[in-house]
Write a protein that holds these residues in place. Structure first.
Motif, mmCIF file in Angstrom:
data_model
loop_
_atom_site.group_PDB
_atom_site.id
_atom_site.type_symbol
_atom_site.label_atom_id
_atom_site.label_comp_id
_atom_site.label_asym_id
_atom_site.label_seq_id
_atom_site.Cartn_x
_atom_site.Cartn_y
_atom_site.Cartn_z
ATOM 1 N N GLN A 152 41.650 15.450 72.346
ATOM 2 C CA GLN A 152 40.826 15.940 73.366
ATOM 3 C C GLN A 152 39.261 15.241 73.506
ATOM 4 N N GLU A 153 38.986 14.689 74.399
ATOM 5 C CA GLU A 153 37.588 14.018 74.340
ATOM 6 C C GLU A 153 36.430 15.191 74.837
ATOM 7 N N ILE A 154 35.371 15.318 74.326
ATOM 8 C CA ILE A 154 34.249 16.278 74.914
ATOM 9 C C ILE A 154 33.068 15.404 75.138
ATOM 10 N N SER A 155 32.700 15.622 76.228
ATOM 11 C CA SER A 155 31.381 14.898 76.689
ATOM 12 C C SER A 155 30.506 15.868 76.164
ATOM 13 N N LEU A 156 29.286 15.102 75.783
ATOM 14 C CA LEU A 156 28.219 15.569 75.217
ATOM 15 C C LEU A 156 26.721 15.057 75.840
ATOM 16 N N ALA B 203 22.316 1.000 66.371
ATOM 17 C CA ALA B 203 22.856 -0.033 65.679
ATOM 18 C C ALA B 203 24.155 -0.182 65.194
ATOM 19 N N SER B 204 24.675 0.956 64.475
ATOM 20 C CA SER B 204 26.127 0.865 64.059
ATOM 21 C C SER B 204 27.085 1.418 64.950
ATOM 22 N N SER B 205 28.303 0.724 64.947
ATOM 23 C CA SER B 205 29.452 0.899 65.946
ATOM 24 C C SER B 205 30.410 1.744 65.192
ATOM 25 N N SER B 206 30.178 2.140 64.039
ATOM 26 C CA SER B 206 31.265 2.805 63.159
ATOM 27 C C SER B 206 31.436 4.190 63.625
ATOM 28 N N ARG B 207 32.614 4.840 63.574
ATOM 29 C CA ARG B 207 32.881 6.070 64.023
ATOM 30 C C ARG B 207 32.641 6.884 63.015
ATOM 31 N N LEU B 208 32.215 8.163 63.224
ATOM 32 C CA LEU B 208 32.115 9.292 62.322
ATOM 33 C C LEU B 208 33.379 10.499 62.254
ATOM 34 N N GLU B 209 33.955 10.464 61.477
ATOM 35 C CA GLU B 209 35.361 11.480 61.393
ATOM 36 C C GLU B 209 35.176 12.319 60.066
ATOM 37 N N LEU B 210 35.495 13.707 60.609
ATOM 38 C CA LEU B 210 35.798 14.465 59.632
ATOM 39 C C LEU B 210 36.861 15.600 60.164
ATOM 40 N N GLY B 211 37.859 15.653 59.298
ATOM 41 C CA GLY B 211 38.871 16.516 59.688
ATOM 42 C C GLY B 211 39.552 15.992 61.196
ATOM 43 N N ASP B 212 39.456 16.855 61.909
ATOM 44 C CA ASP B 212 40.287 16.634 63.206
ATOM 45 C C ASP B 212 39.045 15.850 64.241
ATOM 46 N N LEU B 213 37.765 16.181 63.845
ATOM 47 C CA LEU B 213 36.554 15.840 64.811
ATOM 48 C C LEU B 213 36.306 14.163 64.470
ATOM 49 N N SER B 214 36.288 13.484 65.561
ATOM 50 C CA SER B 214 35.627 12.038 65.494
ATOM 51 C C SER B 214 34.520 11.985 66.580
ATOM 52 N N TYR B 215 33.510 11.140 66.036
ATOM 53 C CA TYR B 215 32.457 10.749 67.167
ATOM 54 C C TYR B 215 32.046 9.464 67.207
ATOM 55 N N SER B 216 31.752 8.918 68.001
ATOM 56 C CA SER B 216 31.310 7.641 68.403
ATOM 57 C C SER B 216 29.817 7.493 68.739
ATOM 58 N N PRO B 217 29.101 7.018 67.570
ATOM 59 C CA PRO B 217 27.557 6.803 67.894
ATOM 60 C C PRO B 217 27.228 5.763 69.173
ATOM 61 N N VAL B 218 28.082 5.073 69.473
ATOM 62 C CA VAL B 218 27.609 3.955 70.508
ATOM 63 C C VAL B 218 27.974 4.751 71.743
ATOM 64 N N ARG B 219 29.019 5.550 72.025
ATOM 65 C CA ARG B 219 29.159 6.030 73.447
ATOM 66 C C ARG B 219 28.611 7.660 73.402
ATOM 67 N N GLY B 220 28.354 7.962 72.048
ATOM 68 C CA GLY B 220 27.834 9.531 72.074
ATOM 69 C C GLY B 220 28.904 10.515 72.666
#
Length: 225
Positions: free
Chosen positions: A148-152, A124-141
């Motif tokens: 550097q993008e990392i496929s999960l 439901a949420s599109s907000s990104r989670l960011e912590l230090g140098d790490l960024s995570y997109s819940p929508v895109r997973g």
């Protein structure tokens, strides 16, 4: 989407599982070897794949590696007639979201599939989670460290999302298992540990060498702030 691709050389088993899954509301396409499975995947991407370890024209594990390279977020449930621990570990290391030994109860297979499909549904949420140098997109997973993008895989993304929600605070294994696998862990079940291990390898340590994901004995895992 409720279309499944069932990849297994046992045609009689495919017919039985397809019949059961169709009664449960799924559309099922069956492929009996790796080549026909690749052709089917080139035509359309299913909601999930059920993949046997042993195929007549090669290993299902090799096909899983290709799937993870081309479709990193596609849910994959592995099957194996042998059910050997090594098969399970290899399958999970290569990115399978879950694993069942044959012969399997069709009701359990359906439950596992529904669980993995629930987890693959858009959040439901599109907000990104960011912590230090790490960024995570819940929508895109998907995660990125710096540029550097990392496929999960689906399971890895759900583990990371749960840990980032409360950095520095441990999340117990059963909670993570529900989020990442859609089920409780059973005795000697190392599925969650394998997903965490894969995630650790992909993310690597912090710039100062500290591990990003830390295990606390009997308490679970946390993401180090």
């Amino acid at each position: 989407m409720n279309e499944l691709l069932l990849i297994d050389d046992d045609q009689e088993l495919c017919e039985l599982l397809a019949s059961w899954l169709q009664q449960e509301g799924f559309q099922v396409r069956a492929s009996h070897d790796g080549n026909s499975a690749r052709l089917a995947l080139a035509q359309t991407t299913p909601a999930a794949v059920i993949l046997d370890v042993m195929l007549p024209d090669g290993s299902g594990l090799e096909l899983l590696k290709q799937l993870r390279s081309e479709h990193p977020e596609l849910p994959v449930l592995m099957l194996s007639a042998r059910g050997e621990p090594l098969d399970r570990i290899l399958g999970l290391e290569l990115g399978a979201d879950d694993y069942l030994a044959k012969p399997c109860d069709p009701r359990e297979l359906t439950a596992r599939l529904r669980a993995v499909l629930r987890r693959s549904a858009p959040v439901a949420s599109s907000s990104r989670l960011e912590l230090g140098d790490l960024s995570y997109s819940p929508v895109r997973g998907a995660a990125s460290i710096g540029e550097q993008e990392i496929s999960l895989t689906l399971s890895e993304s759900r583990v990371l999302e749960a840990l980032l929600q409360q950095p520095g605070e441990p999340v117990d294994k059963q909670t993570l298992a529900q989020l990442a696998l859609g089920r409780k862990l059973t005795l000697y079940d190392r599925s969650l540990d394998m997903h965490v291990s894969n995630l650790r390898k992909k993310l690597g340590p912090h710039a100062d060498g500290r591990p990003r994901i830390v295990a606390l004995r009997s308490r679970g895992y946390y993401y180090s702030a």
